[in-house]
Write a protein that holds these residues in place. Structure first.
Motif, PDB file in Angstrom:
ATOM      1  N   UNK A   1      34.701  11.295  88.947  1.00 16.33           N
ATOM      2  CA  UNK A   1      34.161   9.932  88.871  1.00 16.33           C
ATOM      3  C   UNK A   1      33.760   9.403  90.245  1.00 16.33           C
ATOM      4  N   UNK A   2      33.356  10.305  91.137  1.00 14.77           N
ATOM      5  CA  UNK A   2      32.890   9.897  92.464  1.00 14.77           C
ATOM      6  C   UNK A   2      31.519  10.517  92.711  1.00 14.77           C
ATOM      7  N   UNK A   3      30.565   9.664  93.094  1.00 20.80           N
ATOM      8  CA  UNK A   3      29.188  10.092  93.358  1.00 20.80           C
ATOM      9  C   UNK A   3      28.855   9.731  94.799  1.00 20.80           C
ATOM     10  N   UNK A   4      28.194  10.632  95.514  1.00 21.81           N
ATOM     11  CA  UNK A   4      27.775  10.369  96.888  1.00 21.81           C
ATOM     12  C   UNK A   4      26.303  10.735  97.049  1.00 21.81           C
ATOM     13  N   UNK A   5      25.664  10.148  98.055  1.00 28.95           N
ATOM     14  CA  UNK A   5      24.246  10.415  98.304  1.00 28.95           C
ATOM     15  C   UNK A   5      24.003  10.710  99.775  1.00 28.95           C
ATOM     16  N   UNK A   6      22.822  11.211 100.059  1.00 30.06           N
ATOM     17  CA  UNK A   6      22.377  11.362 101.444  1.00 30.06           C
ATOM     18  C   UNK A   6      21.950   9.995 101.974  1.00 30.06           C
ATOM     19  N   UNK A   7      21.077   9.982 102.997  1.00 29.33           N
ATOM     20  CA  UNK A   7      20.798   8.760 103.745  1.00 29.33           C
ATOM     21  C   UNK A   7      20.170   7.613 102.979  1.00 29.33           C
ATOM     22  N   UNK A   8      19.895   6.557 103.698  1.00 30.96           N
ATOM     23  CA  UNK A   8      19.584   5.220 103.200  1.00 30.96           C
ATOM     24  C   UNK A   8      18.607   5.206 102.028  1.00 30.96           C
ATOM     25  N   UNK A   9      17.501   5.924 102.136  1.00 30.64           N
ATOM     26  CA  UNK A   9      16.478   5.865 101.087  1.00 30.64           C
ATOM     27  C   UNK A   9      16.961   6.448  99.769  1.00 30.64           C
ATOM     28  N   UNK A  10      18.072   7.187  99.777  1.00 32.40           N
ATOM     29  CA  UNK A  10      18.594   7.779  98.541  1.00 32.40           C
ATOM     30  C   UNK A  10      19.155   6.732  97.592  1.00 32.40           C
ATOM     31  N   UNK A  11      19.316   5.499  98.066  1.00 31.15           N
ATOM     32  CA  UNK A  11      19.806   4.457  97.160  1.00 31.15           C
ATOM     33  C   UNK A  11      18.794   4.156  96.055  1.00 31.15           C
ATOM     34  N   UNK A  12      17.514   4.501  96.255  1.00 26.71           N
ATOM     35  CA  UNK A  12      16.520   4.303  95.200  1.00 26.71           C
ATOM     36  C   UNK A  12      16.691   5.323  94.075  1.00 26.71           C
ATOM     37  N   UNK A  13      16.706   6.625  94.349  1.00 29.09           N
ATOM     38  CA  UNK A  13      16.865   7.568  93.233  1.00 29.09           C
ATOM     39  C   UNK A  13      18.219   7.467  92.542  1.00 29.09           C
ATOM     40  N   UNK A  14      19.290   7.154  93.266  1.00 25.40           N
ATOM     41  CA  UNK A  14      20.581   7.070  92.589  1.00 25.40           C
ATOM     42  C   UNK A  14      20.616   5.860  91.653  1.00 25.40           C
ATOM     43  N   UNK A  15      19.945   4.768  92.039  1.00 27.35           N
ATOM     44  CA  UNK A  15      19.869   3.605  91.143  1.00 27.35           C
ATOM     45  C   UNK A  15      19.073   3.953  89.890  1.00 27.35           C
ATOM     46  N   UNK A  16      17.966   4.675  90.046  1.00 32.55           N
ATOM     47  CA  UNK A  16      17.170   5.078  88.889  1.00 32.55           C
ATOM     48  C   UNK A  16      17.938   6.045  87.993  1.00 32.55           C
ATOM     49  N   UNK A  17      18.697   6.945  88.603  1.00 30.23           N
ATOM     50  CA  UNK A  17      19.480   7.882  87.808  1.00 30.23           C
ATOM     51  C   UNK A  17      20.577   7.149  87.038  1.00 30.23           C
ATOM     52  N   UNK A  18      21.135   6.116  87.653  1.00 28.48           N
ATOM     53  CA  UNK A  18      22.148   5.314  86.962  1.00 28.48           C
ATOM     54  C   UNK A  18      21.524   4.566  85.780  1.00 28.48           C
ATOM     55  N   UNK A  19      20.311   4.052  85.971  1.00 26.91           N
ATOM     56  CA  UNK A  19      19.604   3.398  84.857  1.00 26.91           C
ATOM     57  C   UNK A  19      19.363   4.391  83.726  1.00 26.91           C
ATOM     58  N   UNK A  20      18.946   5.604  84.089  1.00 25.59           N
ATOM     59  CA  UNK A  20      18.705   6.634  83.069  1.00 25.59           C
ATOM     60  C   UNK A  20      19.982   6.957  82.307  1.00 25.59           C
ATOM     61  N   UNK A  21      21.101   7.032  83.020  1.00 22.51           N
ATOM     62  CA  UNK A  21      22.371   7.355  82.379  1.00 22.51           C
ATOM     63  C   UNK A  21      22.828   6.234  81.449  1.00 22.51           C
ATOM     64  N   UNK A  22      22.528   4.986  81.811  1.00 20.00           N
ATOM     65  CA  UNK A  22      22.968   3.844  81.017  1.00 20.00           C
ATOM     66  C   UNK A  22      22.037   3.595  79.833  1.00 20.00           C
ATOM     67  N   UNK A  23      20.719   3.634  80.083  1.00 19.26           N
ATOM     68  CA  UNK A  23      19.765   3.143  79.084  1.00 19.26           C
ATOM     69  C   UNK A  23      18.717   4.154  78.656  1.00 19.26           C
ATOM     70  N   UNK A  24      18.754   5.363  79.192  1.00 23.29           N
ATOM     71  CA  UNK A  24      17.813   6.386  78.747  1.00 23.29           C
ATOM     72  C   UNK A  24      16.647   6.600  79.694  1.00 23.29           C
ATOM     73  N   UNK A  25      15.981   7.731  79.478  1.00 20.23           N
ATOM     74  CA  UNK A  25      14.894   8.156  80.357  1.00 20.23           C
ATOM     75  C   UNK A  25      13.710   7.189  80.324  1.00 20.23           C
ATOM     76  N   UNK A  26      13.370   6.698  79.148  1.00 20.49           N
ATOM     77  CA  UNK A  26      12.196   5.834  79.027  1.00 20.49           C
ATOM     78  C   UNK A  26      12.373   4.557  79.858  1.00 20.49           C
ATOM     79  N   UNK A  27      13.572   3.984  79.812  1.00 21.64           N
ATOM     80  CA  UNK A  27      13.833   2.777  80.595  1.00 21.64           C
ATOM     81  C   UNK A  27      13.728   3.067  82.087  1.00 21.64           C
ATOM     82  N   UNK A  28      14.297   4.183  82.522  1.00 23.03           N
ATOM     83  CA  UNK A  28      14.232   4.549  83.937  1.00 23.03           C
ATOM     84  C   UNK A  28      12.792   4.777  84.377  1.00 23.03           C
ATOM     85  N   UNK A  29      11.986   5.393  83.510  1.00 24.45           N
ATOM     86  CA  UNK A  29      10.577   5.631  83.845  1.00 24.45           C
ATOM     87  C   UNK A  29       9.825   4.317  84.011  1.00 24.45           C
ATOM     88  N   UNK A  30      10.121   3.338  83.168  1.00 24.60           N
ATOM     89  CA  UNK A  30       9.450   2.038  83.268  1.00 24.60           C
ATOM     90  C   UNK A  30       9.798   1.350  84.579  1.00 24.60           C
TER      91      UNK A  30
END
Length: 377
Positions: free
Chosen positions: A208-237
């Motif tokens: 239950x621990x997730x880590x990322x590389x540098x600063x700009x990685x906060x964008x893809x990890x947020x999108x991946x979290x959206x995909x995990x919560x609400x599905x691929x279509x929502x993340x794509x939008x």
């Protein structure tokens, strides 16, 4: 000892120091390779999404922790919050260790939604997810205790960038696979030598621990979290609105390392202190907080310039997704940067880096992108 002898001794020490520094610079690689990021197996992607899937609720609570003084990284704190709030798939709260505004680094001042004590009083069961930005102090006592408490209550902890060092200092990465910002890797592994560092991954999950590389990685990890919560279509939008086509875990670690060009450019820019600029960015009601974070962060990392925010009359600005910004200046100062208009945030970052290159040169543009650990095409 005469005055002239003292001056000669000082001069000798300075010369020896410069010779030693020059020798160290020479040991650095002249450049980094531009390797292709290796593909991530589908089963690893599915495991990452599984690690980010909330266990108990259709609308999870996501807490983003910061400390009040000049120590919490700007983009790490604001970008996940702005992206997740625009998705409207979770309740996202900005927290601080104490009452009062959070002075971010390297720029922006924010009024948080609550303190960690206030959050705990209203959420005795804890958050579903806790996002941990980079902080100048890895072992802040209040942060350590709170992260440990949230982990015990079942929260998934997400260490963004050098926020992974904070997570490690809290003892939550013992014997875990993890990553962090390239610049802090050695310090990261000294905090907890049991960590299994994973190369060539922008996002790593273990339990239950997730880590990322540098600063700009906060964008893809947020999108991946959206995909995990609400599905691929929502993340794509959401990604389409951000100007992002892909948000995978692929990463080329060898593209980010200390080089002779990086070190000499930083040194040259620091030494040119008489040519330092202060750029002002106007913040208006409804400003895009993701673009604002990226622009202020980038212009503050040139070693030639700093950023101040201003508004002609307002003392508190609410962004498009409810983040409260406190402008540095009320009025209209000189040195104003042009607005980014309606460009999506990913394009704003590319445009900002290009403008930095026009003003300070391509080498400065490169060191900013390296600090953001931004995998440019």
């Amino acid at each position: 000892m005469t005055k002239s002898m003292v001056l000669k001794g000082v001069a000798t020490l300075l010369i020896l120091g410069l010779i030693g520094f020059a020798g160290w610079i020479y040991t650095l690689p002249s450049a980094v390779a531009s390797p292709e990021a290796p593909p991530v197996p589908r089963e690893e992607v599915e495991a990452l999404l599984s690690a980010l899937t909330p266990k108990n609720t259709d609308r999870p609570t996501i807490a983003v922790i910061g400390i009040n003084d000049d120590a919490t990284e700007t983009t790490d704190y604001l970008m996940p919050t702005g992206i997740l709030r625009r998705a409207d798939v979770a309740d996202v709260v900005l927290l601080s260790t104490a009452k009062g505004p959070v002075q971010l680094y390297p720029a922006l001042k924010v009024e948080p939604d609550a303190t960690i004590a206030e959050f705990d009083a209203g959420n005795p069961g804890g958050a579903d997810f806790v996002i941990v930005p980079a902080m100048s102090r890895d072992d802040h006592p209040a942060v350590m205790a709170w992260l440990q408490s949230q982990a015990q209550k079942g929260a998934t902890i997400i260490g963004v960038c050098a926020g992974a060092k904070v997570v490690a200092a809290a003892g939550l990465l013992k014997d875990h696979r993890a990553t962090t910002h390239w610049w802090y890797l050695s310090k990261f592994l000294k905090i907890d030598p049991s960590i299994d560092y994973v190369r060539d991954r922008r996002i790593v999950a273990d339990d239950r621990v997730v880590t990322t590389t540098g600063i700009s990685a906060s964008m893809p990890v947020a999108l991946m979290l959206i995909e995990a919560i609400a599905g691929r279509a929502k993340a794509e939008k959401v990604a389409q609105g951000l100007g992002v086509e892909h948000w995978g875990a692929e990463h080329a670690s060898d593209a980010f390392r200390l080089t002779r060009g990086f070190a000499t450019t930083v040194l040259g820019n620091v030494m040119a202190f008489w040519r330092r600029d202060t750029w002002q960015i106007e913040v208006e009601q409804g400003v895009d907080e993701v673009s604002l974070a990226l622009v202020t962060d980038a212009w503050s990392r040139t070693y030639r310039s700093g950023v101040q925010t201003f508004n002609p009359s307002e003392t508190m600005i609410e962004t498009a997704n409810g983040i409260r910004i406190l402008p540095d200046i009320t009025g209209t100062p000189d040195g104003k940067l042009e607005s980014w208009g309606n460009l999506p945030p990913a394009d704003v970052l590319d445009e900002t880096l290009a403008k930095i290159g026009q003003v300070y040169g391509e080498r400065t543009e490169t060191i900013v992108a390296m600090q953001l650990e931004y995998p440019r095409q």
